[in-house]
Motif scaffolding. Structure first.
Motif: not given
Lengths: 311, 513
Positions: B232-236, B215-217
């Motif tokens: 991992i980076r979730v930008n949007s 889960p990545v906010t």
């Protein structure tokens, strides 16, 4: 997305197919009654495996019901007509939704009926299978009746189903496999019925094909259903690896399908080695179809990645 | 097989024969069926709790209401984690081993048998055994042979024929006709493919890894781990729901992949059925859910946490809930129930419970140190911590998979499927032929091949029917064909027919193809 005229066409042709199929079944049963009244329903020969009987010949000639009647011809024609009309329904549904017509539980139920009738038509094309046309189309009618209890309005698909080629191949393969399994089940059921008649009276029912013909038909059906079910499993694994990252998720529907496939695998090996007599093989076909139905309905009572929209 | 007196016991040989036996290999298959059904019917512990004692115990306890006193029995049989069960893995290993031995033991005989089966003339003086059909025609031996050859050729059979004779004529003819002689290799291929599938599956589970859902906010950077140095980076994140019905029609993550802090993939749109692949690792959009942004500071105002908390669970009241681990503490967070009135956690607030962080326990195992709500934007202090609920968010559930055995899985799958199509679509068929002249013409004896592929009977009868019709047709010399009365040929199944008289002074054999 929804083309309203095609949605209506799909719905009306679905109802028409169901009506025609019900009528065909009724005529078929009347033909049975007529045949049983017109002559002996028991075979003269007591041997379950006549020395000379090709499958097609046995299906055609060894039953009184094949010798008669306009009723039976109308019944057979009705089954074919129902299949054709159901094909129209599925086509119209596909046009309306822009997807293969088996993306919801309702659509899959209709497609199950279509697959059953299609398998029946193809597998018995060389001989009119007396008696079987009372069993297999009844299964198709059952699927249509079940579909009538489900919401039929086309709904948007969840993202996991948005892969048209695999939706067509994976679920389409399952439909063909389920249809073939239904034919095998019908043949097995009649085989067991013949065995029961022979056990009680020492002779077989003349209104049904010989046990050998039924045994061969069941085998031919599994020759279609088994590889198609394997293809369904493998295509589903491939789809799972794309959508969820792994080709086997121990999803209940996956494991139930694998169990079903293994049962048919046991049937093929047992039949090849003649370990069990025809009765044992027939019982395996009955078990296999029971698992097929269990797998089909499974996502209603266990939490699964295969839960459809609309249910 | 009875052992000769004095012969040594060969355990390897016995084991080999047992494993290559079809009967024995059906046992693990028959046992797998109920095991798989149990796996489908019984709830299976999620992968991420199986290896963690307290988490598994908590999950198991939640099943007590359903299974009551049967719970410990089912658990001891590992029926809540069947795929990890020792007995299940033993069954799979037995099946894979059996398949492998079966393939190896049948490979050489299959390759050699497909080249030749002894022609019927080789055993001309032996009584005819097994199923066979005897036809009679008034054609000569040569004419009858030609008719049989042409008929079988039209049916797609490849044939070998030979004749024996002396002087001006031949006194005996025989042949072997077969179709799809490569089919037996297809049967082997499908078994080998299945063996490869099982073996590759096991190999992949050992040397690969899988995170079902990371889960990545939005805005968070989460390490992939497993020694990859990837993050991992979730930008949007965007989820689209159908306006009229409660169905999500699409959800997409704008993703950045970092290796050692350096961007290697930027702005990748990750959606279901469209994974991101990098360096043998695949990233899949598998789910999404609610999350909250929290800011937590310590008693001295030092920042302890500022980011998203994914709410991965549901509490007993069906509220989305999640846990944030802090130094020495665990903070349990609950959001209001969606689509419903929630008196305990109203809209615009989150519920918080503070626990001591004891090694090996999860939040909720003991009484909380403090239990309170936090309104959005308003800091709340409890237990020495200051918590600010900043906003509601969504988290993106990303599956991460690394499985170097995958090509072997697909190779096995293709092999299996090709073998099945070959075995069922192109079954091996064979007809043995013997022709012998007599006073009224020629006696034609037909028998199926010695192997017993499935469905051979119907095909054999079809060939017999075609040959009989061809023999019955009027010959070119004006003579009628068969002298048999119209009706059925003479079939003999399993009994012994009369052997033909032995041919005198056979000087040699002429082979034909």
């Amino acid at each position: 997305m929804n083309d309203e005229p095609f949605v209506r066409l799909a719905l009306y042709s679905y109802w028409a197919a169901g009506t025609v199929l019900a009528g065909a079944l009724l005529l078929g049963w009347l033909a049975v009654v007529q045949a049983s009244r017109s002559g002996s329903i028991m075979h003269d020969r007591s041997s379950p495996y006549p020395a000379v009987a090709g499958t097609a010949r046995a299906l055609r000639s060894n039953s009184g019901i094949s010798r008669g009647g306009a009723l039976r011809r109308w019944s057979t024609g009705g089954v074919w007509l129902a299949f054709a009309v159901l094909s129209v329904s599925l086509f119209a549904r596909a046009v309306a939704t822009g997807l293969p017509p088996w993306a919801s539980q309702y659509e899959f139920a209709v497609a199950f009926a279509w697959g059953t009738l299609g398998a029946f038509a193809v597998l018995t094309r060389t001989g009119r299978p007396a008696g079987l046309e009372l069993v297999v189309p009844a299964l198709a009618l059952g699927a249509l009746l079940y579909a009538s209890t489900l919401p039929s309005a086309p709904l948007p698909t969840v993202p996991a189903l948005q892969n048209r080629p695999l939706l067509a191949l994976h679920v389409g393969g399952a439909i063909i496999a389920y249809g073939a399994n239904a034919v095998a089940f019908g043949a097995a059921l009649l085989f067991l019925l013949q065995g029961r008649a022979h056990a009680i009276t020492g002779r077989h029912l003349a209104i049904l094909p010989t046990p050998r013909a039924l045994d061969e038909l069941g085998y031919r059906a599994v020759m279609v259903g088994f590889p198609m079910l394997a293809a369904t499993l493998l295509l589903g694994s491939w789809w799972g690896s794309i959508a969820w990252g792994y080709y086997w998720n121990w999803d209940p529907k996956e494991t139930a399908t694998l169990a079903t496939w293994l049962v048919y695998g046991i049937y093929l090996h047992v039949r090849a080695s003649r370990e069990w007599g025809g009765t044992g093989s027939a019982l395996l076909l009955v078990l296999g179809f029971a698992l097929t139905v269990f797998t089909y309905f499974g996502n209603l009572f266990f939490s699964s990645l295969h839960s459809y929209s609309g249910v | 097989m009875r052992r000769r007196p004095g012969a040594h016991l060969d355990p390897i040989g016995i084991l080999w024969r047992a494993l290559s036996s079809v009967r024995v290999s059906l046992i693990p298959i028959a046992l797998l069926v109920p095991a798989l059904l149990a796996a489908a019917l019984l709830p299976q512990a999620p992968v991420d709790v199986r290896g963690y004692g307290p988490a598994y115990a908590e999950w198991l306890e939640a099943q007590r209401e359903t299974f009551g006193t049967w719970l410990p029995v089912l658990d001891n049989l590992s029926l809540f984690r069947i795929s990890d069960a020792f007995w299940f893995r033993c069954l799979l290993a037995w099946l894979a081993l059996s398949l492998g031995v079966l393939v190896l033991s049948r490979l050489e005989p299959t390759l050699s048998n497909r080249r030749r089966e002894r022609l019927p003339l080789a055993d001309v003086s032996a009584p005819l055994a097994g199923e066979h059909v005897r036809l009679h025609t008034d054609r000569s031996l040569a004419a009858a042979t030609d008719t049989v050859k042409l008929t079988l050729r039209d049916l797609g059979y490849k044939q070998r024929h030979e004749a024996r004779g002396s002087g001006s004529g031949y006194s005996l003819g025989g042949g072997y006709a077969e179709r799809n002689r490569w089919q037996r290799l297809g049967t082997l291929a499908n078994h080998l493919g299945l063996c490869m599938l099982i073996a590759a599956g096991v190999l992949g589970s050992v040397i690969g890894y899988r995170e079902p859902t990371v889960p990545v906010t939005e805005g968070s950077v989460i390490p992939v781990g497993h020694g990859t140095n990837l993050s991992i980076r979730v930008n949007s994140f965007t989820a689209t729901r159908h306006p009229a019905i409660n169905i999500t029609t699409d959800y997409v993550s704008n993703l950045t992949l970092l290796k050692n802090g350096t961007t290697v993939r930027d702005g990748h749109l990750l959606r279901v059925n469209h994974p991101l692949r990098y360096d043998g690792i695949s990233f899949h959009q598998v789910s999404y859910g609610p999350a909250v942004d929290l800011k937590v500071t310590g008693a001295a105002g030092e920042p302890l946490y500022d980011g998203g908390v994914p709410l991965l669970e549901l509490d007993p009241a069906n509220r989305p809930a999640g846990t944030l681990s802090l130094p020495g503490y665990q903070l349990r967070v609950t959001a209001p129930r969606p689509n419903g009135v929630d008196g305990l956690v109203p809209a615009g607030e989150v519920g918080l419970e503070l626990y001591h962080h004891l090694e090996g326990t999860r939040a909720g195992a003991e009484a909380p140190l403090a239990s309170f709500n936090a309104r959005q934007g308003r800091p709340v202090t409890a237990g020495g911590l200051t918590v600010t609920f900043q906003r509601e968010r969504l988290y993106s559930g990303i599956g991460v998979t690394y499985n170097p055995a995958t090509p072997y899985v697909w190779g096995g799958a293709v092999l299996m499927l090709a073998g099945l199509i070959s075995a069922f679509g192109f079954p091996h068929r064979a007809v043995r032929i013997r022709l012998q002249p007599n006073e009224t013409g020629t006696s034609v004896v037909l028998a199926p091949g010695r192997s017993r592929p499935m469905g051979r009977k119907a095909e054999f009868e079809r060939a017999v029917g075609a040959i009989q019709r061809a023999l019955d047709a009027r010959a070119d010399d004006g003579r009628s064909g068969s002298t048999m009365p119209q009706g059925e040929p003479v079939y003999a199944g399993g009994d012994h027919g009369h052997p033909p008289p032995p041919t005198q002074g056979v000087p040699g054999t002429r082979h034909e193809r």
